[in-house]
Every structure is written in C-alpha cells, then in structure tokens.
Design an enzyme around this catalytic site. Structure first.
Site, PDB file in Angstrom:
ATOM      1  N   SER A   1      41.766  45.782   7.312  1.00 48.58           N
ATOM      2  CA  SER A   1      41.967  45.313   8.549  1.00 48.58           C
ATOM      3  C   SER A   1      40.890  44.529   9.183  1.00 48.58           C
ATOM      4  CB  SER A   1      42.758  46.319   9.415  1.00 48.58           C
ATOM      5  OG  SER A   1      43.811  46.693   8.753  1.00 48.58           O
TER       6      SER A   1
ATOM      7  N   LYS B   1      49.638  57.651  12.255  1.00 51.66           N
ATOM      8  CA  LYS B   1      50.921  56.909  12.517  1.00 51.66           C
ATOM      9  C   LYS B   1      52.013  57.516  13.295  1.00 51.66           C
ATOM     10  CE  LYS B   1      50.645  53.094   9.064  1.00 51.66           C
ATOM     11  NZ  LYS B   1      51.510  52.480   8.372  1.00 51.66           N
TER      12      LYS B   1
ATOM     13  N   ASP C   1      55.436  46.907   9.997  1.00 51.71           N
ATOM     14  CA  ASP C   1      55.318  46.823   8.780  1.00 51.71           C
ATOM     15  C   ASP C   1      56.679  46.248   8.236  1.00 51.71           C
ATOM     16  OD1 ASP C   1      52.963  48.020   7.997  1.00 51.71           O
ATOM     17  OD2 ASP C   1      53.904  50.245   8.603  1.00 51.71           O
TER      18      ASP C   1
END
Ligand code: ATR
Length: 279
Positions: free
Chosen positions: A20, A69, A105
């Site tokens: 990232s 997450k 996502d």
C-alpha cells in the site's frame, strides 16, 4: 496558496510486506499532491492507543489490514452498510476526530473484473466461489451487487460457509457445494465465473485442487491470489481456452476509493504502477 499536507497510513501487524505505501505514494507523486502514506505496525494490544495517536497527529485516515480488519469495526464511530455486510473495515476516514469505517474490497474485486474483462456479463449465469473467509465475503457481496443469479460456494469448513450465508445481503442466492465435489459436472457445466478467494495456490502454500474439465470455455476464471500472478488455477484455465483475470487488480483498485476519500482525487491504475507493485 499552499496545499494542506495530508497524512495517511496502513496499519497492521506485521506490516513490512504491505504494497500500500508504494501504491499511495506513487499516486501522491503522480497527481502532484502534498502528503505522505506510511506503514505503521500496531500490535492488537496497542490498537486503540495507536489510533488515538493518529487522530492527535492529524492523520486524514488509514487502511487496515491483518489482523485488525474486524476489531477496528468496534473502534469506529460509524461504519457504513457495506463494511457491516462484509464484516470488516479496510478503510477509515478521520473527520473532526471521529472514525468512519468502510470497506473498499468489494469495489476492488468488481472493478478488477470490469477493467480486465470488459465484455464479461455478471448476470449471464451462476458463479462458483472457492473459499468462505474474509475475502470471500467481499467477493460474494460484489457478485450480489452485480446481479449474479446464483452463487455456489465451496469451502473446506462448512461452518464458515453457513456463517457467510447468514450474514450475506441475499442469502437465498447462495448455495453450498461440498468441498470435494467442486469439480463435478453438475456444478461446473453452467458456471459463468469462477473465483478463488482462498490462499491455496499462493507461493509457499498448497495448490488449489480443482479440475476444470467440465467448465464451459466461455467461463471467466479469476484468482484473487497475485503471488504468483499466474496461479495454477489460472494456468489450467488459460490452457483450455478460458479467459482469466489475475488478482493484482483487486489490490490496486481497492486502494482507489480510499485514496479519493483522503486526497480528493480518484486515481487511475496504470500499467507502470501494476508492474512496480509486481516487481
Ligand atoms: P482471508 O481474509 O484472506 O479470506 P481467511 O478469512 O483466513 O483469510 O480465509 C481463508 C480461506 O482460505 C478460507 O476459506 C479457508 O478455508 P476454511 O474456512 O476451511 O479455513 C481457505 N483455506 C486456507 N487454507 C486452506 C487449505 N489448506 N485447504 C482448503 N481451504 C483453505
């Protein structure tokens, strides 16, 4: 007028492997913005303290990766419907000291297919999804949104498919296939799309054991694994004439809405960036 310096990050544990920073810092440079995107390692015990520090330090937001997450859901002041359905937050926007969680996502998965296989039609028939973990939840939600009429899921552990179906936004469209029966003619012969969401086929992991003999050659095959880029599943599919979509685009496209939320520009995925991420 000088531009405001915008700070963003990805948090995880471990975090050294994350692509990232490369993706977001390339976009900051390409679009002539002033800002930074760094990888920050927070252990689970330090998650709350670490995030409070990001707020104090004036960060505009951050991406969230393994293992945070799910835990981050409970630390957000608001979580949008998509992240609630997927059961995970991968992007947080900080506004007035408050955390707003979302999940990009689903967008990444759908956009990768749309860009790499522009003539593919999601509504043309059933999809076979292999796996029922976190990534599968985003994939299944994307397929539901795009109007796939039936989603067949094959997963090693039955309880995880049951859980995925229970929390999905359209449970009646999802059907369970026994793990050992995923190569059978009655499940493959009318499938329009196959997606592997497991880690099987990734470098260092076991291969995915599936025989595509009964798959129509018109079926699109996608693997969300991108290391190697051409997984065993994709090689088997290409060899018999099926079109394939690799997993690298999902990683790149999921980053776009997050970047847009913090930096105010929706960036493009260039071939050059793709190659640099794969290098
Ligand atoms: P992610 O968030 O990347 O999806 P995950 O939630 O741990 O990760 O899910 C991993 C998926 O890969 C699951 O579907 C898992 O199957 P189980 O639900 O049975 O655990 C699947 N998977 C991982 N290793 C596997 C293996 N050796 N054989 C079969 N499936 C495997």
């Amino acid at each position: 007028m000088t531009q405001k310096f915008i700070k963003a990050a990805v948090i995880g544990h471990p975090i050294g492997h994350s692509k990232s920073p490369l993706i977001h810092n390339s976009w900051i440079k390409d679009y002539g913005l002033t800002g930074s995107y760094e990888a920050i390692d927070f252990s689970c015990e330090n998650l709350k303290i670490g995030i409070d520090k990001l707020i104090q330090d004036g960060f505009s937001g951050f991406n969230v990766t393994v293992p945070h997450k799910i835990n981050i859901l409970h630390l957000c002041n608001s979580v949008d419907d998509l992240a609630n359905i997927v059961g995970a937050v991968n992007t947080v926007v900080i506004r007035d000291g408050l955390l707003h969680g979302t999940n990009t996502d689903v967008y990444g998965f759908v956009q990768n297919i749309k860009e790499d296989a522009p003539h593919f039609s999601f509504t043309n028939g059933p999809a076979l999804v292999i796996g029922a973990g976190g990534a599968a939840r985003a994939v299944v939600q994307g397929l539901i949104q795009e109007g796939v009429p039936e989603i067949r899921i094959a997963n090693r552990t039955q309880a995880n498919v049951d859980l995925l179906i229970k929390t999905s936004s359209s449970p009646d469209r999802v059907k369970i296939i026994h793990w050992n029966e995923k190569s059978q003619k009655n499940y493959l012969s009318d499938v329009n799309l196959v997606v592997n969401t497991t880690s099987l086929g990734m470098t260092g992991k076991d291969p995915l054991d599936i025989d595509l003999e009964h798959l129509p050659v018109s079926t699109l095959v996608n693997d969300i694994v991108y290391s190697p880029l051409q997984t065993g599943l994709l090689l088997q599919a290409s060899k018999r004439g099926n079109a394939t979509v690799t997993g690298i685009g999902m990683l790149l496209h999921q980053a776009r809405p997050a970047f847009a939320a913090w930096f105010g520009v929706m960036p493009d995925v260039s071939e050059d960036l793709k190659q640099r991420v794969l290098a």
